[in-house]
Motif scaffolding. Structure first.
Motif, PDB file in Angstrom:
ATOM      1  N   ALA A 240      66.308 110.867  79.983  1.00  0.00           N
ATOM      2  CA  ALA A 240      65.263 109.842  80.029  1.00  0.00           C
ATOM      3  C   ALA A 240      65.409 108.910  81.233  1.00  0.00           C
ATOM      4  CB  ALA A 240      65.257 109.043  78.731  1.00  0.00           C
ATOM      5  N   ALA A 241      66.628 108.527  81.555  1.00  0.00           N
ATOM      6  CA  ALA A 241      66.840 107.584  82.659  1.00  0.00           C
ATOM      7  C   ALA A 241      66.562 108.202  84.026  1.00  0.00           C
ATOM      8  CB  ALA A 241      68.268 107.046  82.615  1.00  0.00           C
ATOM      9  N   THR A 242      66.455 109.524  84.090  1.00  0.00           N
ATOM     10  CA  THR A 242      66.179 110.189  85.375  1.00  0.00           C
ATOM     11  C   THR A 242      64.685 110.442  85.584  1.00  0.00           C
ATOM     12  OG1 THR A 242      66.311 112.491  84.579  1.00  0.00           O
ATOM     13  CG2 THR A 242      68.393 111.366  85.075  1.00  0.00           C
ATOM     14  N   ASP A 243      63.853 110.042  84.630  1.00  0.00           N
ATOM     15  CA  ASP A 243      62.411 110.269  84.689  1.00  0.00           C
ATOM     16  C   ASP A 243      61.740 109.004  85.211  1.00  0.00           C
ATOM     17  OD1 ASP A 243      59.710 110.667  84.227  1.00  0.00           O
ATOM     18  OD2 ASP A 243      59.983 111.598  82.262  1.00  0.00           O
ATOM     19  N   HIS A 244      61.144 109.090  86.415  1.00  0.00           N
ATOM     20  CA  HIS A 244      60.573 107.913  87.066  1.00  0.00           C
ATOM     21  C   HIS A 244      59.047 107.923  87.072  1.00  0.00           C
ATOM     22  CE1 HIS A 244      64.620 106.927  88.280  1.00  0.00           C
ATOM     23  NE2 HIS A 244      64.762 108.131  88.806  1.00  0.00           N
ATOM     24  N   ARG A 245      58.439 108.747  86.220  1.00  0.00           N
ATOM     25  CA  ARG A 245      56.972 108.860  86.233  1.00  0.00           C
ATOM     26  C   ARG A 245      56.268 107.551  85.926  1.00  0.00           C
ATOM     27  NH1 ARG A 245      56.250 113.974  82.368  1.00  0.00           N
ATOM     28  NH2 ARG A 245      58.074 112.936  81.461  1.00  0.00           N
ATOM     29  N   ALA A 246      56.710 106.858  84.886  1.00  0.00           N
ATOM     30  CA  ALA A 246      56.016 105.646  84.473  1.00  0.00           C
ATOM     31  C   ALA A 246      56.035 104.596  85.572  1.00  0.00           C
ATOM     32  CB  ALA A 246      56.645 105.101  83.190  1.00  0.00           C
ATOM     33  N   ALA A 247      57.185 104.399  86.200  1.00  0.00           N
ATOM     34  CA  ALA A 247      57.291 103.413  87.277  1.00  0.00           C
ATOM     35  C   ALA A 247      56.545 103.874  88.525  1.00  0.00           C
ATOM     36  CB  ALA A 247      58.756 103.150  87.599  1.00  0.00           C
ATOM     37  N   ALA A 248      56.521 105.189  88.766  1.00  0.00           N
ATOM     38  CA  ALA A 248      55.889 105.713  89.981  1.00  0.00           C
ATOM     39  C   ALA A 248      54.414 105.366  90.049  1.00  0.00           C
ATOM     40  CB  ALA A 248      56.087 107.226  90.048  1.00  0.00           C
ATOM     41  N   ALA A 249      53.730 105.384  88.904  1.00  0.00           N
ATOM     42  CA  ALA A 249      52.288 105.120  88.894  1.00  0.00           C
ATOM     43  C   ALA A 249      51.975 103.684  89.310  1.00  0.00           C
ATOM     44  CB  ALA A 249      51.727 105.403  87.508  1.00  0.00           C
ATOM     45  N   GLU A 250      52.945 102.775  89.188  1.00  0.00           N
ATOM     46  CA  GLU A 250      52.739 101.377  89.556  1.00  0.00           C
ATOM     47  C   GLU A 250      53.154 101.085  90.992  1.00  0.00           C
ATOM     48  OE1 GLU A 250      51.214  99.393  87.421  1.00  0.00           O
ATOM     49  OE2 GLU A 250      51.117 101.122  86.071  1.00  0.00           O
ATOM     50  N   MET A 251      53.739 102.062  91.672  1.00  0.00           N
ATOM     51  CA  MET A 251      54.266 101.852  93.014  1.00  0.00           C
ATOM     52  C   MET A 251      53.141 101.703  94.036  1.00  0.00           C
ATOM     53  SD  MET A 251      56.914 104.347  95.015  1.00  0.00           S
ATOM     54  CE  MET A 251      55.620 105.570  95.318  1.00  0.00           C
ATOM     55  N   THR A 252      53.308 100.802  94.979  1.00  0.00           N
ATOM     56  CA  THR A 252      52.278 100.556  95.993  1.00  0.00           C
ATOM     57  C   THR A 252      52.581 101.218  97.331  1.00  0.00           C
ATOM     58  OG1 THR A 252      53.367  98.486  96.651  1.00  0.00           O
ATOM     59  CG2 THR A 252      51.664  98.350  94.935  1.00  0.00           C
ATOM     60  N   THR A 253      53.763 101.789  97.506  1.00  0.00           N
ATOM     61  CA  THR A 253      54.151 102.392  98.785  1.00  0.00           C
ATOM     62  C   THR A 253      53.261 103.572  99.136  1.00  0.00           C
ATOM     63  OG1 THR A 253      56.456 101.754  98.497  1.00  0.00           O
ATOM     64  CG2 THR A 253      56.024 103.574  99.995  1.00  0.00           C
ATOM     65  N   PRO A 254      52.752 103.662 100.372  1.00  0.00           N
ATOM     66  CA  PRO A 254      51.977 104.835 100.786  1.00  0.00           C
ATOM     67  C   PRO A 254      52.844 106.091 100.768  1.00  0.00           C
ATOM     68  CG  PRO A 254      51.697 103.009 102.330  1.00  0.00           C
ATOM     69  CD  PRO A 254      52.823 102.644 101.428  1.00  0.00           C
ATOM     70  N   THR A 255      52.306 107.175 100.210  1.00  0.00           N
ATOM     71  CA  THR A 255      53.075 108.411 100.066  1.00  0.00           C
ATOM     72  C   THR A 255      52.320 109.593 100.659  1.00  0.00           C
ATOM     73  OG1 THR A 255      52.144 108.828  97.877  1.00  0.00           O
ATOM     74  CG2 THR A 255      54.219 107.612  97.960  1.00  0.00           C
ATOM     75  N   SER A 256      53.070 110.452 101.328  1.00  0.00           N
ATOM     76  CA  SER A 256      52.526 111.721 101.802  1.00  0.00           C
ATOM     77  C   SER A 256      53.369 112.835 101.209  1.00  0.00           C
ATOM     78  CB  SER A 256      52.552 111.796 103.329  1.00  0.00           C
ATOM     79  OG  SER A 256      51.874 112.958 103.777  1.00  0.00           O
ATOM     80  N   MET A 257      52.695 113.843 100.647  1.00  0.00           N
ATOM     81  CA  MET A 257      53.382 114.914  99.941  1.00  0.00           C
ATOM     82  C   MET A 257      53.063 116.272 100.556  1.00  0.00           C
ATOM     83  SD  MET A 257      52.783 113.836  95.955  1.00  0.00           S
ATOM     84  CE  MET A 257      53.030 112.148  95.390  1.00  0.00           C
ATOM     85  N   VAL A 258      54.058 117.139 100.494  1.00  0.00           N
ATOM     86  CA  VAL A 258      53.886 118.537 100.884  1.00  0.00           C
ATOM     87  C   VAL A 258      54.488 119.406  99.795  1.00  0.00           C
ATOM     88  CG1 VAL A 258      54.546 120.349 102.525  1.00  0.00           C
ATOM     89  CG2 VAL A 258      53.883 118.091 103.365  1.00  0.00           C
ATOM     90  N   THR A 259      53.767 120.441  99.409  1.00  0.00           N
ATOM     91  CA  THR A 259      54.285 121.399  98.446  1.00  0.00           C
ATOM     92  C   THR A 259      53.700 122.768  98.770  1.00  0.00           C
ATOM     93  OG1 THR A 259      54.558 121.875  96.087  1.00  0.00           O
ATOM     94  CG2 THR A 259      52.460 120.934  96.757  1.00  0.00           C
ATOM     95  N   GLY A 260      54.032 123.758  97.946  1.00  0.00           N
ATOM     96  CA  GLY A 260      53.542 125.112  98.175  1.00  0.00           C
ATOM     97  C   GLY A 260      53.174 125.763  96.862  1.00  0.00           C
ATOM     98  N   TRP A 261      52.298 126.743  96.925  1.00  0.00           N
ATOM     99  CA  TRP A 261      51.853 127.430  95.714  1.00  0.00           C
ATOM    100  C   TRP A 261      53.014 128.125  94.993  1.00  0.00           C
ATOM    101  CZ3 TRP A 261      47.708 125.357  94.317  1.00  0.00           C
ATOM    102  CH2 TRP A 261      46.635 125.113  95.171  1.00  0.00           C
ATOM    103  N   TRP A 262      54.105 128.428  95.697  1.00  0.00           N
ATOM    104  CA  TRP A 262      55.228 129.136  95.088  1.00  0.00           C
ATOM    105  C   TRP A 262      56.450 128.236  94.930  1.00  0.00           C
ATOM    106  CZ3 TRP A 262      53.760 133.392  92.829  1.00  0.00           C
ATOM    107  CH2 TRP A 262      52.609 134.013  93.299  1.00  0.00           C
ATOM    108  N   ASP A 263      56.230 126.920  94.986  1.00  0.00           N
ATOM    109  CA  ASP A 263      57.339 125.993  94.775  1.00  0.00           C
ATOM    110  C   ASP A 263      57.491 125.690  93.293  1.00  0.00           C
ATOM    111  OD1 ASP A 263      59.411 124.179  95.681  1.00  0.00           O
ATOM    112  OD2 ASP A 263      58.075 122.598  94.968  1.00  0.00           O
ATOM    113  N   LEU A 264      58.717 125.664  92.811  1.00  0.00           N
ATOM    114  CA  LEU A 264      58.955 125.433  91.392  1.00  0.00           C
ATOM    115  C   LEU A 264      58.560 124.043  90.937  1.00  0.00           C
ATOM    116  CD1 LEU A 264      62.802 124.998  90.830  1.00  0.00           C
ATOM    117  CD2 LEU A 264      61.796 125.144  93.101  1.00  0.00           C
ATOM    118  N   PHE A 265      58.464 123.062  91.868  1.00  0.00           N
ATOM    119  CA  PHE A 265      58.100 121.700  91.490  1.00  0.00           C
ATOM    120  C   PHE A 265      56.598 121.428  91.595  1.00  0.00           C
ATOM    121  CE2 PHE A 265      62.484 121.173  93.326  1.00  0.00           C
ATOM    122  CZ  PHE A 265      63.122 121.064  92.099  1.00  0.00           C
ATOM    123  N   LEU A 266      55.803 122.434  91.921  1.00  0.00           N
ATOM    124  CA  LEU A 266      54.368 122.229  92.175  1.00  0.00           C
ATOM    125  C   LEU A 266      53.645 121.512  91.033  1.00  0.00           C
ATOM    126  CD1 LEU A 266      51.713 122.752  93.767  1.00  0.00           C
ATOM    127  CD2 LEU A 266      51.639 125.003  92.676  1.00  0.00           C
TER     128      LEU A 266
END
Length: 542
Positions: A240-266
């Motif tokens: 539970a302590a390693t899950d940052h989803r709830a806090a992430a939605a409130e974050m104001t920092t600009p983010t750029s993401m890259v992923t791939g169709w065959w990435d396990l984290f997609l």
């Protein structure tokens, strides 16, 4: 600037560098609140005054060529970069406890950096995979916030990747555990593949119980592997302590993401992106034809150069990109959209039918098919989103489709091209005779020569009442894919996909301890009474 640096920049297609002389300070000691010191290297334009810092925190060693390449490319654009070894690796003090220590150590490092005379108080973070997770462990909690984050093939929580659909992801977990457990003794920190070690790890995937498969793989215990195996049961809050989803939605920092169709984290990374966009945050994402591989890392570096240049150096020339940019596989083209999933895609059911048919209309006749899953001889499944570059992506599935424990449903040849862009899911009505079973569903592309290649798939742990007819919902990986005219769509249904996922022993024993096996009989229903179907995101008209 070296000739090698210029050639590397040209290979990446980057704008011309502005810094010729780079100063590197090795083994800075960054003290944590508990007295442990973490080691870091600092890269900066020689002679420059105070500058913002781009922080990269890695468990793989700051000495690795990929870490050095990231830092060198950024500093040649006029940035200052600090690459830090996380706790317990390559000379940093303490014990490496995967995912658990990154928030506290990251926040302490940020405070230390801001106190240095060579830092102007502004911080950003960059990196891919675990280096992306270390950003999520800091970004939502830092005040003042980070200036920017570059997030490559990563997510704010890894738990859904440890246990996709509630099933332990064995192959990826054991492969990463072996890497972490041997990297400090391996040549070049484990950067180059070791075929003998890979074969040993592959054999260890059949070891039981899973909780001691690390001994079979590398001859010593790996805490991460044992934690994933021991905490695989529903309701366990160990992660539970390693899950940052709830806090992430409130974050104001600009983010750029890259992923791939065959990435396990997609799937998880797209959930992060969607949450940020729904909250009105500045974010963009690029989805390419990559896996968790060097192709993705190249795209990550190019992306992060432009993003960090905009928010640290004021160079906004490369920010004019749609929020969602993705590659349509087999069409060899890039598409731009305003949101994920694209508004232009329509979720459309494709129904399993009698006689192993597959069609767009609900079959009038209700029927069922059966197969037996034997965990002593588990169903194999080639390809998919794997950490192993030798095994990831699309593979020929004809051999597995000939097995008696795999149901195969196939459409007629397509009269025209069919484009899928978006989430994919399945609803399957199933009954088992043990109540302890998993359900694996895979979508394949069958070419005119009859070669069947995987496109996307997913797995789910069935509830223990599956001895009655159960409506199972399976989340498959999202996709962007063109089925060409004359090709056929094919759906596989099975009781597992080993060794990518740990086998279900059919006994109800905890995953870490299970040794005994019990066969499970599956009955898959389809038709008017129990319409089983894939839900496909069709782009445009069918």
């Amino acid at each position: 600037m070296s000739v090698l640096g210029r050639l590397f920049d040209r290979f990446l297609g980057l704008p011309e560098a502005v810094v010729d002389d780079v100063a590197v300070t090795r083994d800075l000691r960054v003290s944590m609140p508990d007295g442990v010191a973490l080691l870091a290297d600092r890269y900066r334009p020689r002679g420059a005054g105070p500058l913002p810092v781009v922080l990269m925190r890695t468990p793989y060693g700051k000495h690795r060529i990929d870490a050095k390449a990231f830092a060198s490319v950024l500093v040649r654009r006029g940035m200052q970069v600090v690459v830090q070894n996380t706790r317990g690796v390559f000379g940093s003090g303490g014990r490496f406890h995967a995912f658990h220590q990154e928030k506290d150590d990251g926040l302490a490092t940020a405070a230390w950096l801001r106190a240095q005379p060579w830092c102007d108080g502004r911080l950003a973070m960059a990196g891919a995979s675990y280096l992306g997770y270390t950003q999520w462990a800091v970004g939502p909690y830092l005040d003042p916030p980070l200036e920017a984050m570059g997030l490559g093939i990563t997510t704010s929580e890894f738990v859904s990747t440890f246990y996709p659909g509630g099933v332990m992801g064995l192959h990826n977990t054991l492969a990463w555990s072996a890497l972490i457990g041997t990297q400090e003794e391996a040549p070049l920190g484990g950067l180059l593949p070791d075929p003998r070690q890979q074969r040993r790890v592959r054999r260890a995937m059949a070891h039981v119980p899973i909780g001691t498969s690390d001994l079979a793989a590398i001859g010593k215990p790996v805490p991460f592997l044992r934690e994933v195996a021991a905490h695989a049961e529903p309701g366990d809050d160990f992660w539970a302590a390693t899950d940052h989803r709830a806090a992430a939605a409130e974050m104001t920092t600009p983010t750029s993401m890259v992923t791939g169709w065959w990435d396990l984290f997609l799937p998880a990374q797209l959930r992060d992106f969607t949450a940020l966009r729904e909250a009105g945050r500045r974010s963009r994402i690029t989805i390419g034809p990559w896996g968790h591989d060097s192709g993705a890392l190249r795209a990550v570096l190019i992306d992060q150069v432009s993003w960090l240049s905009a928010y640290l150096l004021g160079d906004t020339a490369q920010l004019h990109q749609a929020p969602v940019r993705l590659y349509l596989q087999k069409a060899n083209r890039w598409l731009d959209f305003d949101q994920w999933p694209p508004a232009e895609s329509t979720p459309t059911p494709l129904y399993l039918g009698h006689g192993r048919g597959l069609g767009w209309e609900v079959p009038e006749k209700s029927s069922s098919d059966t197969f037996v899953y034997d965990p002593a001889h588990p169903t194999r499944s080639p390809g998919g989103p794997m950490l192993s570059a030798q095994e990831t992506g699309q593979r020929d599935n004809r051999e597995v489709e000939r097995r008696s424990d795999v149901l195969v449903h196939t459409t007629a040849p397509l009269p025209r091209d069919l484009d899928l862009v978006g989430p994919v899911s399945a609803v399957v009505h199933v009954r088992t005779d043990t109540g302890h079973a998993d359900l694996f569903v895979r979508l394949c592309d069958v070419d005119p020569a009859g070669v069947s290649r995987n496109v996307t798939d997913g797995i789910v742990r069935l509830p223990q009442d599956s001895q009655t007819v159960t409506r199972a919902e399976v989340e498959l990986h999202p996709t962007g894919y063109r089925f060409r005219k004359g090709h056929r769509l094919r759906v596989q249904v099975a009781g597992g996909a080993f060794p990518r996922f740990a086998r279900n022993h059919g006994t109800g024993e905890p995953a870490a301890e299970a040794v005994r096996t019990r066969r499970t009989r599956f009955e898959i229903f389809h038709g008017q009474e129990y319409p089983s179907a894939l839900i496909l995101p069709i782009l445009g008209n069918r």
